[in-house]
Design a protein around this motif. Structure first.
Motif, PDB file in Angstrom:
ATOM      1  N   MET A 164      32.872  48.281  25.946  1.00  0.00           N
ATOM      2  CA  MET A 164      33.269  48.162  24.544  1.00  0.00           C
ATOM      3  C   MET A 164      32.695  46.898  23.890  1.00  0.00           C
ATOM      4  O   MET A 164      32.896  46.666  22.709  1.00  0.00           O
ATOM      5  CB  MET A 164      34.789  48.172  24.423  1.00  0.00           C
ATOM      6  N   GLY A 165      32.010  46.071  24.678  1.00  0.00           N
ATOM      7  CA  GLY A 165      31.434  44.847  24.131  1.00  0.00           C
ATOM      8  C   GLY A 165      32.374  43.661  24.121  1.00  0.00           C
ATOM      9  O   GLY A 165      32.067  42.631  23.515  1.00  0.00           O
ATOM     10  N   ASN A 166      33.500  43.776  24.798  1.00  0.00           N
ATOM     11  CA  ASN A 166      34.476  42.681  24.899  1.00  0.00           C
ATOM     12  C   ASN A 166      34.127  41.831  26.120  1.00  0.00           C
ATOM     13  O   ASN A 166      34.810  41.869  27.146  1.00  0.00           O
ATOM     14  CB  ASN A 166      35.898  43.231  25.041  1.00  0.00           C
ATOM     15  N   PHE A 167      33.046  41.060  26.020  1.00  0.00           N
ATOM     16  CA  PHE A 167      32.491  40.410  27.196  1.00  0.00           C
ATOM     17  C   PHE A 167      33.394  39.326  27.779  1.00  0.00           C
ATOM     18  O   PHE A 167      33.505  39.220  29.005  1.00  0.00           O
ATOM     19  CB  PHE A 167      31.104  39.861  26.889  1.00  0.00           C
ATOM     20  N   ASP A 168      34.053  38.544  26.953  1.00  0.00           N
ATOM     21  CA  ASP A 168      34.952  37.510  27.483  1.00  0.00           C
ATOM     22  C   ASP A 168      36.112  38.139  28.246  1.00  0.00           C
ATOM     23  O   ASP A 168      36.500  37.656  29.317  1.00  0.00           O
ATOM     24  CB  ASP A 168      35.491  36.626  26.359  1.00  0.00           C
ATOM     25  N   LYS A 169      36.651  39.225  27.718  1.00  0.00           N
ATOM     26  CA  LYS A 169      37.757  39.914  28.395  1.00  0.00           C
ATOM     27  C   LYS A 169      37.274  40.586  29.676  1.00  0.00           C
ATOM     28  O   LYS A 169      37.997  40.628  30.677  1.00  0.00           O
ATOM     29  CB  LYS A 169      38.410  40.926  27.465  1.00  0.00           C
ATOM     30  N   ALA A 170      36.052  41.097  29.665  1.00  0.00           N
ATOM     31  CA  ALA A 170      35.485  41.698  30.874  1.00  0.00           C
ATOM     32  C   ALA A 170      35.343  40.647  31.966  1.00  0.00           C
ATOM     33  O   ALA A 170      35.709  40.886  33.126  1.00  0.00           O
ATOM     34  CB  ALA A 170      34.139  42.346  30.572  1.00  0.00           C
ATOM     35  N   ILE A 171      34.842  39.480  31.605  1.00  0.00           N
ATOM     36  CA  ILE A 171      34.682  38.392  32.580  1.00  0.00           C
ATOM     37  C   ILE A 171      36.045  37.952  33.112  1.00  0.00           C
ATOM     38  O   ILE A 171      36.219  37.720  34.312  1.00  0.00           O
ATOM     39  CB  ILE A 171      33.914  37.208  31.958  1.00  0.00           C
ATOM     40  N   ALA A 172      37.030  37.856  32.236  1.00  0.00           N
ATOM     41  CA  ALA A 172      38.378  37.460  32.671  1.00  0.00           C
ATOM     42  C   ALA A 172      38.940  38.472  33.668  1.00  0.00           C
ATOM     43  O   ALA A 172      39.524  38.090  34.693  1.00  0.00           O
ATOM     44  CB  ALA A 172      39.305  37.312  31.467  1.00  0.00           C
ATOM     45  N   ALA A 173      38.763  39.755  33.395  1.00  0.00           N
ATOM     46  CA  ALA A 173      39.274  40.782  34.306  1.00  0.00           C
ATOM     47  C   ALA A 173      38.502  40.776  35.628  1.00  0.00           C
ATOM     48  O   ALA A 173      39.093  40.947  36.698  1.00  0.00           O
ATOM     49  CB  ALA A 173      39.214  42.153  33.651  1.00  0.00           C
ATOM     50  N   LEU A 174      37.191  40.561  35.577  1.00  0.00           N
ATOM     51  CA  LEU A 174      36.407  40.476  36.817  1.00  0.00           C
ATOM     52  C   LEU A 174      36.806  39.247  37.627  1.00  0.00           C
ATOM     53  O   LEU A 174      36.829  39.289  38.862  1.00  0.00           O
ATOM     54  CB  LEU A 174      34.913  40.424  36.516  1.00  0.00           C
ATOM     55  N   THR A 175      37.115  38.172  36.946  1.00  0.00           N
ATOM     56  CA  THR A 175      37.571  36.962  37.639  1.00  0.00           C
ATOM     57  C   THR A 175      38.870  37.249  38.385  1.00  0.00           C
ATOM     58  O   THR A 175      39.034  36.854  39.543  1.00  0.00           O
ATOM     59  CB  THR A 175      37.750  35.805  36.632  1.00  0.00           C
ATOM     60  N   ARG A 176      39.768  37.971  37.748  1.00  0.00           N
ATOM     61  CA  ARG A 176      41.037  38.332  38.408  1.00  0.00           C
ATOM     62  C   ARG A 176      40.772  39.278  39.572  1.00  0.00           C
ATOM     63  O   ARG A 176      41.384  39.140  40.638  1.00  0.00           O
ATOM     64  CB  ARG A 176      42.005  38.957  37.400  1.00  0.00           C
ATOM     65  N   ASP A 177      39.858  40.217  39.405  1.00  0.00           N
ATOM     66  CA  ASP A 177      39.459  41.125  40.476  1.00  0.00           C
ATOM     67  C   ASP A 177      38.971  40.323  41.680  1.00  0.00           C
ATOM     68  O   ASP A 177      39.379  40.580  42.816  1.00  0.00           O
ATOM     69  CB  ASP A 177      38.355  42.050  39.940  1.00  0.00           C
ATOM     70  N   LEU A 178      38.141  39.332  41.437  1.00  0.00           N
ATOM     71  CA  LEU A 178      37.639  38.460  42.505  1.00  0.00           C
ATOM     72  C   LEU A 178      38.782  37.691  43.162  1.00  0.00           C
ATOM     73  O   LEU A 178      38.878  37.633  44.391  1.00  0.00           O
ATOM     74  CB  LEU A 178      36.602  37.496  41.925  1.00  0.00           C
ATOM     75  N   GLU A 179      39.661  37.113  42.359  1.00  0.00           N
ATOM     76  CA  GLU A 179      40.799  36.353  42.887  1.00  0.00           C
ATOM     77  C   GLU A 179      41.679  37.212  43.790  1.00  0.00           C
ATOM     78  O   GLU A 179      42.274  36.703  44.745  1.00  0.00           O
ATOM     79  CB  GLU A 179      41.644  35.798  41.743  1.00  0.00           C
ATOM     80  N   LEU A 180      41.747  38.491  43.486  1.00  0.00           N
ATOM     81  CA  LEU A 180      42.587  39.399  44.269  1.00  0.00           C
ATOM     82  C   LEU A 180      41.874  39.933  45.506  1.00  0.00           C
ATOM     83  O   LEU A 180      42.441  40.729  46.248  1.00  0.00           O
ATOM     84  CB  LEU A 180      43.075  40.554  43.388  1.00  0.00           C
ATOM     85  N   GLY A 181      40.639  39.495  45.727  1.00  0.00           N
ATOM     86  CA  GLY A 181      39.997  39.802  47.001  1.00  0.00           C
ATOM     87  C   GLY A 181      38.805  40.737  46.985  1.00  0.00           C
ATOM     88  O   GLY A 181      38.266  41.057  48.044  1.00  0.00           O
ATOM     89  N   ASP A 182      38.372  41.199  45.825  1.00  0.00           N
ATOM     90  CA  ASP A 182      37.201  42.077  45.792  1.00  0.00           C
ATOM     91  C   ASP A 182      35.964  41.296  46.228  1.00  0.00           C
ATOM     92  O   ASP A 182      35.694  40.218  45.713  1.00  0.00           O
ATOM     93  CB  ASP A 182      37.000  42.641  44.387  1.00  0.00           C
ATOM     94  N   THR A 183      35.221  41.835  47.180  1.00  0.00           N
ATOM     95  CA  THR A 183      33.993  41.197  47.653  1.00  0.00           C
ATOM     96  C   THR A 183      32.789  42.139  47.589  1.00  0.00           C
ATOM     97  O   THR A 183      31.733  41.830  48.131  1.00  0.00           O
ATOM     98  CB  THR A 183      34.155  40.707  49.112  1.00  0.00           C
ATOM     99  N   ASP A 184      32.920  43.260  46.907  1.00  0.00           N
ATOM    100  CA  ASP A 184      31.838  44.247  46.874  1.00  0.00           C
ATOM    101  C   ASP A 184      30.806  43.896  45.803  1.00  0.00           C
ATOM    102  O   ASP A 184      30.631  44.588  44.808  1.00  0.00           O
ATOM    103  CB  ASP A 184      32.401  45.646  46.657  1.00  0.00           C
ATOM    104  N   TRP A 185      30.101  42.809  46.038  1.00  0.00           N
ATOM    105  CA  TRP A 185      29.124  42.292  45.082  1.00  0.00           C
ATOM    106  C   TRP A 185      27.943  43.237  44.887  1.00  0.00           C
ATOM    107  O   TRP A 185      27.383  43.305  43.795  1.00  0.00           O
ATOM    108  CB  TRP A 185      28.637  40.911  45.507  1.00  0.00           C
TER     109      TRP A 185
END
Length: 86
Positions: free
Chosen positions: A35-56
Motif C-alpha cells: 500500500m506504500g506505507n513504508f514506515d509502517k512496513a518497516i516497523a512491522a518487519l522489525t517486530r517480526d524480526l524481534e519475534l524470531g523470524d530468520t528467513d532472510w
C-alpha cells in the motif's frame, strides 16, 4: 486496493490477537509495503524480526517487498535475520 485494505485490517486484527506470532507481523508488513506505507512496513518487519523470524532468503525474494529493497532499513533487517540464522 480494496482487497489490500481488507488484508491490512485482517492482519492488524491478527497481530492484536496473537502479538507473539511473527507471521502476523510479516503479513502486516507485506500489506503495508504493497500500500506504500513504508514506515509502517518497516516497523512491522522489525517486530517480526524481534519475534524470531530468520528467513532472510524468503524476505529478500518476496515480491511484496520489492518497493523496499533499496531502503537501508530493509537491508538492515535482512542482515539481522541473516546474522540470527546462524
Amino acid at each position: 486496493m480494496r482487497r489490500l485494505e481488507e488484508a491490512l485490517s485482517t492482519c492488524s486484527r491478527i497481530t492484536e490477537m496473537f502479538p507473539e506470532n511473527p507471521v502476523g507481523f510479516y503479513n502486516l508488513a507485506g500489506a503495508h509495503a504493497l500500500m506504500g506505507n513504508f514506515d509502517k512496513a518497516i516497523a512491522a518487519l522489525t517486530r517480526d524480526l524481534e519475534l524470531g523470524d530468520t528467513d532472510w532468503e524468503y524476505l529478500s525474494a518476496d515480491p511484496w517487498f520489492k518497493s523496499l529493497r533499496d531502503d537501508p532499513r530493509f537491508s538492515a533487517i535482512v542482515m539481522a535475520m541473516k546474522g540470527k540464522s546462524g
